[in-house]
Scaffold this motif. Structure first.
Motif, PDB file in Angstrom:
ATOM      1  N   GLY A  40      55.100  36.252  44.017  1.00  0.00           N
ATOM      2  CA  GLY A  40      55.151  36.748  45.386  1.00  0.00           C
ATOM      3  C   GLY A  40      54.366  38.024  45.571  1.00  0.00           C
ATOM      4  O   GLY A  40      54.073  38.417  46.705  1.00  0.00           O
ATOM      5  N   TYR A  41      54.001  38.694  44.472  1.00  0.00           N
ATOM      6  CA  TYR A  41      53.108  39.843  44.533  1.00  0.00           C
ATOM      7  C   TYR A  41      51.686  39.298  44.496  1.00  0.00           C
ATOM      8  O   TYR A  41      51.288  38.640  43.529  1.00  0.00           O
ATOM      9  CB  TYR A  41      53.390  40.792  43.373  1.00  0.00           C
ATOM     10  CG  TYR A  41      52.400  41.931  43.217  1.00  0.00           C
ATOM     11  CD1 TYR A  41      51.825  42.556  44.316  1.00  0.00           C
ATOM     12  CD2 TYR A  41      52.043  42.385  41.951  1.00  0.00           C
ATOM     13  CE1 TYR A  41      50.933  43.589  44.170  1.00  0.00           C
ATOM     14  CE2 TYR A  41      51.147  43.439  41.791  1.00  0.00           C
ATOM     15  CZ  TYR A  41      50.594  44.030  42.895  1.00  0.00           C
ATOM     16  OH  TYR A  41      49.703  45.060  42.747  1.00  0.00           O
ATOM     17  N   GLY A  42      50.913  39.546  45.560  1.00  0.00           N
ATOM     18  CA  GLY A  42      49.625  38.897  45.751  1.00  0.00           C
ATOM     19  C   GLY A  42      48.674  38.998  44.581  1.00  0.00           C
ATOM     20  O   GLY A  42      48.013  38.020  44.202  1.00  0.00           O
ATOM     21  N   LYS A  49      46.907  32.142  39.363  1.00  0.00           N
ATOM     22  CA  LYS A  49      46.125  31.022  39.902  1.00  0.00           C
ATOM     23  C   LYS A  49      44.838  30.847  39.108  1.00  0.00           C
ATOM     24  O   LYS A  49      44.452  29.716  38.763  1.00  0.00           O
ATOM     25  CB  LYS A  49      45.804  31.273  41.373  1.00  0.00           C
ATOM     26  CG  LYS A  49      44.987  30.175  42.036  1.00  0.00           C
ATOM     27  CD  LYS A  49      44.707  30.506  43.501  1.00  0.00           C
ATOM     28  CE  LYS A  49      43.854  29.447  44.163  1.00  0.00           C
ATOM     29  NZ  LYS A  49      43.539  29.803  45.584  1.00  0.00           N
ATOM     30  N   GLY A  50      44.175  31.961  38.796  1.00  0.00           N
ATOM     31  CA  GLY A  50      42.942  31.882  38.020  1.00  0.00           C
ATOM     32  C   GLY A  50      43.174  31.361  36.613  1.00  0.00           C
ATOM     33  O   GLY A  50      42.378  30.566  36.091  1.00  0.00           O
ATOM     34  N   ASP A 217      46.447  52.025  49.113  1.00  0.00           N
ATOM     35  CA  ASP A 217      46.564  51.367  47.813  1.00  0.00           C
ATOM     36  C   ASP A 217      47.561  50.222  47.893  1.00  0.00           C
ATOM     37  O   ASP A 217      48.235  50.010  48.917  1.00  0.00           O
ATOM     38  CB  ASP A 217      46.979  52.375  46.745  1.00  0.00           C
ATOM     39  CG  ASP A 217      46.307  52.099  45.410  1.00  0.00           C
ATOM     40  OD1 ASP A 217      46.070  50.919  45.106  1.00  0.00           O
ATOM     41  OD2 ASP A 217      46.017  53.073  44.673  1.00  0.00           O
ATOM     42  N   SER A 218      47.699  49.481  46.813  1.00  0.00           N
ATOM     43  CA  SER A 218      48.608  48.338  46.767  1.00  0.00           C
ATOM     44  C   SER A 218      50.060  48.768  46.943  1.00  0.00           C
ATOM     45  O   SER A 218      50.492  49.778  46.390  1.00  0.00           O
ATOM     46  CB  SER A 218      48.458  47.624  45.417  1.00  0.00           C
ATOM     47  OG  SER A 218      49.500  46.700  45.217  1.00  0.00           O
ATOM     48  N   CYS A 245      41.377  48.070  48.676  1.00  0.00           N
ATOM     49  CA  CYS A 245      40.693  47.242  47.681  1.00  0.00           C
ATOM     50  C   CYS A 245      41.516  46.010  47.310  1.00  0.00           C
ATOM     51  O   CYS A 245      41.202  45.333  46.334  1.00  0.00           O
ATOM     52  CB  CYS A 245      40.397  48.060  46.428  1.00  0.00           C
ATOM     53  SG  CYS A 245      39.168  49.361  46.670  1.00  0.00           S
ATOM     54  N   TYR A 246      42.560  45.729  48.090  1.00  0.00           N
ATOM     55  CA  TYR A 246      43.440  44.590  47.824  1.00  0.00           C
ATOM     56  C   TYR A 246      43.478  43.674  49.049  1.00  0.00           C
ATOM     57  O   TYR A 246      43.810  44.123  50.150  1.00  0.00           O
ATOM     58  CB  TYR A 246      44.860  45.064  47.495  1.00  0.00           C
ATOM     59  CG  TYR A 246      44.951  45.844  46.206  1.00  0.00           C
ATOM     60  CD1 TYR A 246      45.224  45.216  45.004  1.00  0.00           C
ATOM     61  CD2 TYR A 246      44.742  47.223  46.197  1.00  0.00           C
ATOM     62  CE1 TYR A 246      45.303  45.928  43.816  1.00  0.00           C
ATOM     63  CE2 TYR A 246      44.819  47.945  45.019  1.00  0.00           C
ATOM     64  CZ  TYR A 246      45.104  47.287  43.829  1.00  0.00           C
ATOM     65  OH  TYR A 246      45.173  48.002  42.660  1.00  0.00           O
TER      66      TYR A 246
END
Length: 321
Positions: A40-42, A49-50, A217-218, A245-246
């Protein structure tokens, strides 16, 4: 869109390189992926996924273990999570371990597996891995570099001056990022590290009275439950150009020049396959992320009166309307 096509082709190139490395099958081989944080943390979701894309069709058995140390920040919880990760390694018996972000590196790899016989591939370590003594004979990986300078070049035409502010939750990753902006990039700025959603809002309002641009920031997924509230807040209260940057933070910012989490995961999967082919981790150089994606939030742009050139909108990988 030219920029979007460039990004897509770059990611496709990484995928094809990984696919080439995984042309043969690896039946019976196991890879454990240890996520320092939570589903759930992008950013973590993108890395996972990668990794999955990179190992797809290879016959490798992939198992995921999440430490959940973004939402649980105490030292005691980190120690317990590290012990559970170690137990998972001992039970699963992977041929290669992939780890994402700092807590897995410092609490699992360093105390238990540094210079051991088990190969590790790290990713998501901000700016420099040498603080953990990486690389070693059994450890390689990809460090995470924020494209801050590129982002600021996009923001400066809309700012009244060069004074910069940095805003984010008070967590280790954000403090590491801020230190790297100063040391590595030579940036000077006002910083505000917040403790909760209310403090996030307070810090944003305070910084706008002191600076000409704000780098957001994140939030580490910590404020997901307040996402709609924060979207409305930033849309109503943004007075200066803001950037991030996110990609998952772009609903709150005017612009994003963002890292691609999938790049970290796909590179790590490719490195794991090379190790399964017999390449020593020490023979795989530590890499840096290279790709970025321009995202423009026209809602916030309109709120601050920004006149965005049509050519820039065309070049963006994503436009939030």
């Amino acid at each position: 869109m030219k920029k979007a096509l460039t990004v897509i082709l770059a990611v496709l190139f990484v995928f094809l390189m990984t696919d080439a490395a995984s042309a043969k099958s690896y039946p019976g081989k196991k890879v454990l992926y240890i996520d320092s944080y939570h589903q759930g943390y992008g950013w973590s979701d993108g890395i996972e996924k990668g990794v999955k894309q990179g190992l797809e069709g290879t016959g490798v058995e992939l198992k995921v273990f999440r430490m959940d140390t973004k939402r649980n920040t105490s030292d005691e919880f980190l120690k317990q999570a590290a012990q559970k990760a170690k137990a998972e390694i001992e039970a699963f018996k992977p041929d290669v371990v992939i780890t994402a972000d700092d807590n897995a590196a410092k609490a699992v790899i360093v105390p238990f597996y540094k210079d051991s016989s088990l190969p590790f591939v790290f990713c998501g370590l901000n700016w420099d891995a040498s603080r953990y003594g990486f690389p070693t004979k059994n450890i390689t990986g990809m460090v995470e570099i924020a494209p801050v300078k590129e982002l600021l070049e996009h923001l400066k035409p809309y700012a009244k001056g060069n004074r910069l502010g940095v805003l984010g939750p008070d967590v280790e990753t954000n403090r590491t990022e801020a230190a790297a902006y100063k040391k590595t990039l030579g940036l000077q700025f006002e910083e505000y590290f917040c403790k909760d959603v209310a403090d996030f809002k307070k810090g944003f309002l305070e910084l706008q009275g002191k600076v000409d641009m704000i780098l957001i920031d994140s939030d580490g997924g910590l404020y997901n439950n307040a996402a709609e509230e924060l979207k409305a807040f930033f849309l109503s209260n943004t007075k200066v150009p803001t950037g991030t940057c996110y990609d998952f933070m772009t609903p709150y910012a005017f612009m994003g020049f963002t890292k691609l989490a999938e790049e970290q995961g796909m590179w790590s999967a490719g490195a794991a396959l090379k190790i399964l082919d017999g390449t020593a981790p020490s023979a795989i150089p530590v890499a840096k992320n290279k790709e970025g994606s321009l995202i423009i939030n026209t809602k916030i742009g309109k709120a601050i009166g920004a006149q965005i050139p049509f050519a820039m909108l065309q070049s963006a990988a994503q436009v939030i309307e």
